[in-house]
Design an enzyme around this catalytic site. Structure first.
Site: not given
Length: 286
Positions: A8, A38, A112-114, A169-170
C-alpha cells in the site's frame, strides 16, 4: 539494493524515491508486489548500502521487547519501543481476502510508519510495520506488523519470479466448535480445522478428503485454526507432497496430497466477483 516495504506504500505511485540516512537519494523500481500479504519489493542501484539481519519471527514470544522504526507523520526517522502484545492476529479485516498473521505490538505506530522495520532487542528484523487500529487515526497501542518469515518468503519469490506462487489444496474449513466435539467424536478441547467443502477435481478431492474431516496436523505442524492452515497451505511451494493427520468420525487417519499452484482468481467472472458451480452440496448448504 533490495528493499522490503508495504504494497500500500508503493501502490499507484508514478515514481519512487528512496532516501538513505547518509542523505543519498535514488529512484527505485518495483521488483514485485503482493497485495494478499501487503508486501512489496523495490530495488535501487547503489553501493555501500546498509543491511539488516533477519530474525526468526516464529521464535518471538509475547512480552519480547521490540522497536518500531519509521517516519510517522513525516517528522523524520523515529524509533518507538514496546513489547510483542500478541502473535498470529487474523480476521482483522486489514487485508480483504488476503493472508493475515500479524505481530501485534504496543510500540507507537502512526501514519508514515508503514513499511518500516520492527526489530528485536538485538537489532534484528522481526517484522514490517503495516497497520494500526485506532478510533483517532493515532496510536493507541494497537499496531500490527507482518512477520519477517512471511515477508521473507514473499520477498524471495518476488525477486526470483516477480510473482508469488502459492500452494492450493482445495478445501474450505472452519475452526472446531466446542459444542461439536462430541458429535465429531473428538476429545474435549481439540483444535484443528473442520472441512466444510471440497473443491471438485482438486488435490483434496483426489487425496480422499471429505466434508466433516477434521485436519489436526499439516506436515506434522499442529493446526490450531482454519486461518492458520490457510496461510500454511499458501506458503507451501506448489508441487509439494504433504501429509495431513485427520480425524474422520473419531478415527485417526493420515492422508497424503500434492499441492498445485493456486490461481489467485480462478473463478473471477467480473472484477471483484468470484463465482463457483452451484453443486447439490452447495445448494443444500445455502
Amino acid at each position: 539494493g533490495y528493499i522490503l516495504t508495504n504494497n500500500h506504500v508503493v501502490e499507484g505511485a508514478d515514481e519512487l524515491k528512496v532516501g538513505l540516512a547518509d542523505d543519498r537519494e535514488f529512484i527505485a523500481k518495483v521488483v514485485g508486489t503482493d497485495p494478499k500479504t501487503d508486501v512489496a519489493v523495490i530495488k535501487i542501484d547503489a553501493d555501500n548500502l546498509p543491511v539488516m539481519t533477519l530474525a526468526d519471527s516464529d521464535k518471538l514470544r509475547v512480552g519480547d521487547v521490540v522497536f518500531a522504526v519509521g517516519n510517522p507523520l513525516g517528522v523524520g526517522e523515529t524509533v518507538t519501543s514496546g513489547i510483542v502484545s500478541a502473535k498470529g492476529r487474523n480476521q482483522l479485516g486489514l487485508l480483504e481476502g488476503g493472508y493475515e498473521s500479524f505481530i501485534q505490538t504496543d510500540a507507537a505506530i502512526n501514519l508514515g510508519n508503514s513499511g518500516g522495520a520492527l526489530v528485536d532487542a538485538k537489532g534484528r528484523l522481526v517484522g514490517i510495520n503495516s497497520a494500526i487500529i485506532s478510533t483517532s487515526r493515532g496510536s493507541i497501542g494497537l499496531g500490527f506488523a507482518i512477520p519477517i518469515n512471511l515477508a521473507s518468503s514473499v520477498l524471495q519469490s518476488l525477486i526470483a519470479t516477480g510473482t508469488v506462487a502459492r500452494g492450493f489444496l482445495g478445501i474450505s474449513a472452519q475452526g472446531v466448535p466446542a459444542e461439536d466435539t462430541d458429535a465429531l467424536r473428538l476429545p474435549k478441547g481439540t483444535r484443528g480445522a473442520m472441512i466444510t467443502d471440497v473443491t471438485p477435481d482438486s488435490p483434496a478431492e483426489k487425496a480422499g478428503l471429505k466434508r466433516g474431516d477434521v485436519i489436526l496436523t499439516f506436515n506434522r505442524h499442529a493446526v490450531t485454526s482454519w486461518e492458520e492452515l490457510r496461510l500454511i497451505i499458501a506458503e507451501t511451494v506448489p508441487g509439494t507432497k504433504v501429509e495431513l493427520d485427520i480425524s474422520r468420525n473419531g478415527k485417526p487417519m493420515t492422508i497424503s496430497a500434492s499441492l498445485v499452484k493456486n490461481d489467485e482468481k480462478p473463478n473471477e467472472l467480473l472484477p471483484g466477483v468470484d463465482v463457483m458451480v452451484l453443486t447439490p452440496e452447495n445448494r443444500r448448504r445455502l
